[in-house]
Design a protein around this motif. Structure first.
Motif, PDB file in Angstrom:
ATOM      1  N   ALA A  78       0.869  -1.177   0.000  1.00 27.57           N
ATOM      2  CA  ALA A  78       0.000   0.000   0.000  1.00 27.57           C
ATOM      3  C   ALA A  78       0.906   1.227   0.000  1.00 27.57           C
ATOM      4  CB  ALA A  78      -0.895  -0.003   1.239  1.00 27.57           C
ATOM      5  N   THR A  79       0.829   2.024  -1.051  1.00 23.88           N
ATOM      6  CA  THR A  79       1.779   3.116  -1.188  1.00 23.88           C
ATOM      7  C   THR A  79       1.147   4.356  -1.804  1.00 23.88           C
ATOM      8  OG1 THR A  79       3.845   3.784  -2.283  1.00 23.88           O
ATOM      9  CG2 THR A  79       2.500   2.158  -3.416  1.00 23.88           C
ATOM     10  N   ALA A  80       1.665   5.511  -1.389  1.00 19.51           N
ATOM     11  CA  ALA A  80       1.254   6.770  -2.019  1.00 19.51           C
ATOM     12  C   ALA A  80       2.129   7.067  -3.222  1.00 19.51           C
ATOM     13  CB  ALA A  80       1.352   7.907  -1.004  1.00 19.51           C
ATOM     14  N   ARG A  81       3.167   6.253  -3.417  1.00 20.79           N
ATOM     15  CA  ARG A  81       4.086   6.452  -4.531  1.00 20.79           C
ATOM     16  C   ARG A  81       3.514   5.792  -5.784  1.00 20.79           C
ATOM     17  NH1 ARG A  81       9.234   4.048  -1.117  1.00 20.79           N
ATOM     18  NH2 ARG A  81       8.751   5.114   0.848  1.00 20.79           N
ATOM     19  N   ASP A  82       3.652   6.467  -6.917  1.00 24.49           N
ATOM     20  CA  ASP A  82       3.119   5.895  -8.157  1.00 24.49           C
ATOM     21  C   ASP A  82       4.183   5.802  -9.241  1.00 24.49           C
ATOM     22  OD1 ASP A  82       3.461   8.549  -8.706  1.00 24.49           O
ATOM     23  OD2 ASP A  82       1.399   8.935  -9.347  1.00 24.49           O
ATOM     24  N   ASP A  83       5.442   5.732  -8.820  1.00 26.26           N
ATOM     25  CA  ASP A  83       6.540   5.601  -9.773  1.00 26.26           C
ATOM     26  C   ASP A  83       6.553   4.180 -10.336  1.00 26.26           C
ATOM     27  OD1 ASP A  83       9.772   4.766  -9.908  1.00 26.26           O
ATOM     28  OD2 ASP A  83       9.206   6.635 -10.902  1.00 26.26           O
ATOM     29  N   GLU A  84       6.393   4.052 -11.640  1.00 24.16           N
ATOM     30  CA  GLU A  84       6.267   2.728 -12.257  1.00 24.16           C
ATOM     31  C   GLU A  84       7.515   1.881 -12.049  1.00 24.16           C
ATOM     32  OE1 GLU A  84       5.433   0.625 -16.610  1.00 24.16           O
ATOM     33  OE2 GLU A  84       5.181   2.789 -16.352  1.00 24.16           O
ATOM     34  N   VAL A  88       7.546  -1.820 -10.294  1.00 27.38           N
ATOM     35  CA  VAL A  88       8.096  -3.020 -10.931  1.00 27.38           C
ATOM     36  C   VAL A  88       9.176  -3.640 -10.056  1.00 27.38           C
ATOM     37  CG1 VAL A  88       9.436  -3.858 -12.894  1.00 27.38           C
ATOM     38  CG2 VAL A  88       7.524  -2.299 -13.267  1.00 27.38           C
ATOM     39  N   ARG A  89      10.012  -2.792  -9.449  1.00 25.21           N
ATOM     40  CA  ARG A  89      11.076  -3.297  -8.575  1.00 25.21           C
ATOM     41  C   ARG A  89      10.487  -4.023  -7.365  1.00 25.21           C
ATOM     42  NH1 ARG A  89      13.561   0.967  -8.483  1.00 25.21           N
ATOM     43  NH2 ARG A  89      12.864   1.910  -6.540  1.00 25.21           N
ATOM     44  N   LEU A  90       9.433  -3.483  -6.793  1.00 22.86           N
ATOM     45  CA  LEU A  90       8.794  -4.128  -5.650  1.00 22.86           C
ATOM     46  C   LEU A  90       8.195  -5.476  -6.035  1.00 22.86           C
ATOM     47  CD1 LEU A  90       7.042  -0.975  -4.178  1.00 22.86           C
ATOM     48  CD2 LEU A  90       8.803  -2.324  -3.018  1.00 22.86           C
ATOM     49  N   LEU A  91       7.569  -5.547  -7.203  1.00 25.77           N
ATOM     50  CA  LEU A  91       7.023  -6.825  -7.677  1.00 25.77           C
ATOM     51  C   LEU A  91       8.139  -7.836  -7.887  1.00 25.77           C
ATOM     52  CD1 LEU A  91       4.360  -5.487 -10.199  1.00 25.77           C
ATOM     53  CD2 LEU A  91       3.904  -6.598  -8.006  1.00 25.77           C
ATOM     54  N   ASN A  92       9.255  -7.363  -8.426  1.00 24.87           N
ATOM     55  CA  ASN A  92      10.401  -8.252  -8.633  1.00 24.87           C
ATOM     56  C   ASN A  92      11.030  -8.688  -7.315  1.00 24.87           C
ATOM     57  OD1 ASN A  92      10.187  -8.213 -11.421  1.00 24.87           O
ATOM     58  ND2 ASN A  92      11.583  -6.504 -11.678  1.00 24.87           N
ATOM     59  N   ASP A  93      10.894  -7.839  -6.284  1.00 24.77           N
ATOM     60  CA  ASP A  93      11.469  -8.167  -4.977  1.00 24.77           C
ATOM     61  C   ASP A  93      10.566  -9.074  -4.150  1.00 24.77           C
ATOM     62  OD1 ASP A  93      13.812  -6.801  -5.405  1.00 24.77           O
ATOM     63  OD2 ASP A  93      13.184  -4.978  -4.362  1.00 24.77           O
ATOM     64  N   GLY A  94       9.402  -9.423  -4.694  1.00 28.66           N
ATOM     65  CA  GLY A  94       8.568 -10.395  -3.989  1.00 28.66           C
ATOM     66  C   GLY A  94       7.186  -9.941  -3.604  1.00 28.66           C
ATOM     67  N   ALA A  95       6.828  -8.684  -3.899  1.00 32.13           N
ATOM     68  CA  ALA A  95       5.454  -8.251  -3.627  1.00 32.13           C
ATOM     69  C   ALA A  95       4.505  -8.995  -4.554  1.00 32.13           C
ATOM     70  CB  ALA A  95       5.322  -6.749  -3.824  1.00 32.13           C
ATOM     71  N   ASP A  96       3.326  -9.326  -4.045  1.00 30.64           N
ATOM     72  CA  ASP A  96       2.345 -10.045  -4.856  1.00 30.64           C
ATOM     73  C   ASP A  96       1.401  -9.094  -5.583  1.00 30.64           C
ATOM     74  OD1 ASP A  96       2.407 -13.203  -4.084  1.00 30.64           O
ATOM     75  OD2 ASP A  96       3.088 -11.945  -2.443  1.00 30.64           O
ATOM     76  N   ASP A  97       1.229  -7.895  -5.038  1.00 31.82           N
ATOM     77  CA  ASP A  97       0.382  -6.898  -5.680  1.00 31.82           C
ATOM     78  C   ASP A  97       0.627  -5.567  -4.983  1.00 31.82           C
ATOM     79  OD1 ASP A  97      -1.486  -5.744  -7.344  1.00 31.82           O
ATOM     80  OD2 ASP A  97      -3.051  -7.208  -6.925  1.00 31.82           O
ATOM     81  N   TYR A  98       0.026  -4.508  -5.501  1.00 31.79           N
ATOM     82  CA  TYR A  98       0.185  -3.199  -4.879  1.00 31.79           C
ATOM     83  C   TYR A  98      -1.078  -2.377  -5.084  1.00 31.79           C
ATOM     84  CZ  TYR A  98       0.645  -1.086  -9.464  1.00 31.79           C
ATOM     85  OH  TYR A  98       0.392  -0.666 -10.745  1.00 31.79           O
TER      86      TYR A  98
END
Length: 230
Positions: A78-84, A88-98
């Motif tokens: 859950a983030t206020a940041r919308d930098d694509e 993508v980096r968070l998804l690659n680091d193991g996040a399942d969704d955002y």
């Protein structure tokens, strides 16, 4: 219904999430720091974690990496940041969704339901095969989510197991990277580093390297295949 850990330092947002998730019949625990989240996850079995990035003690991206070191529980950022690029980096680091703040409770519920379906094996690919998969000395039981190599149990993360089981279901077949992203990660986009990192971890546990493969073979620019040692 699910057991949910809310990691959020904003008391107003935190209270709203707890109230709405509880009203939806979920079991909810909440903490306000990354270290508290790590302690909770280490001792309590959750179905999903909702992780804020702006935590007071540790950036959420670093917290995600630490969580992935100890658990495979699905994590929704859950983030206020919308930098694509960061997403993508968070998804690659193991996040399942955002989810980008502000978001509605209905939106959160839909994302949670999708993540839980995937983690429980009810994604578009259908139920896992009932038979034990055998490739050389590898034995993979998709229903029990257990894998052995030459009779010794392998300690695999959720994603490592999913990757191994998917390839084991197609022994000797070169699987394109795009198909791996779609079927194992349920992502329509991503980069090769995501796959390469997990392949590297998996090779280490199989006792091999990219330079001296036994089971996992990468065909540069094409894809990956799993086959028994020659």
């Amino acid at each position: 219904m699910a057991s949910v850990l809310v990691v959020e330092d904003d008391q107003f947002v935190r209270s709203a999430l707890i109230r709405h998730l509880t009203e939806a019949s979920h079991t909810v625990r909440s903490v306000g720091t990354a270290l508290e989240a790590l302690r909770e996850v280490a001792h309590v079995g959750f179905d999903v974690v909702i992780l804020d990035l702006g935590l007071p003690d540790l950036d959420g991206a670093e917290a995600l990496k630490m969580l992935r070191g100890i658990t495979d529980v699905p994590v929704i950022i859950a983030t206020a940041r919308d930098d694509e690029a960061e997403i993508v980096r968070l998804l690659n680091d193991g996040a399942d969704d955002y989810l980008t703040k502000p978001f509605s409770v209905e939106h959160l519920s839909a994302r949670m339901a999708a993540v839980l379906r995937r983690s429980r094996g009810a994604a578009a690919g259908g139920e896992p095969p009932s038979r034990v998969l055998q490739v050389g000395g590898l034995s993979i039981d998709p229903l029990r989510r257990q894998a052995e190599l030459d009779g010794t149990a392998l300690d695999l993360t959720r994603r490592e197991f999913d990757l191994l089981a998917f390839l084991a279901g197609r022994p000797g077949v070169v699987v394109p990277r795009r198909e791996l992203l779609a079927e194992v990660w349920q992502q329509s986009y991503g980069d090769d580093q995501t796959i390469d990192v997990h392949l590297s971890w998996l090779r280490r546990k199989l006792g091999e390297t990219a330079a001296q493969p036994r089971y996992l073979h990468t065909l540069r620019g094409v894809g990956v295949k799993l086959e028994p040692p020659q």
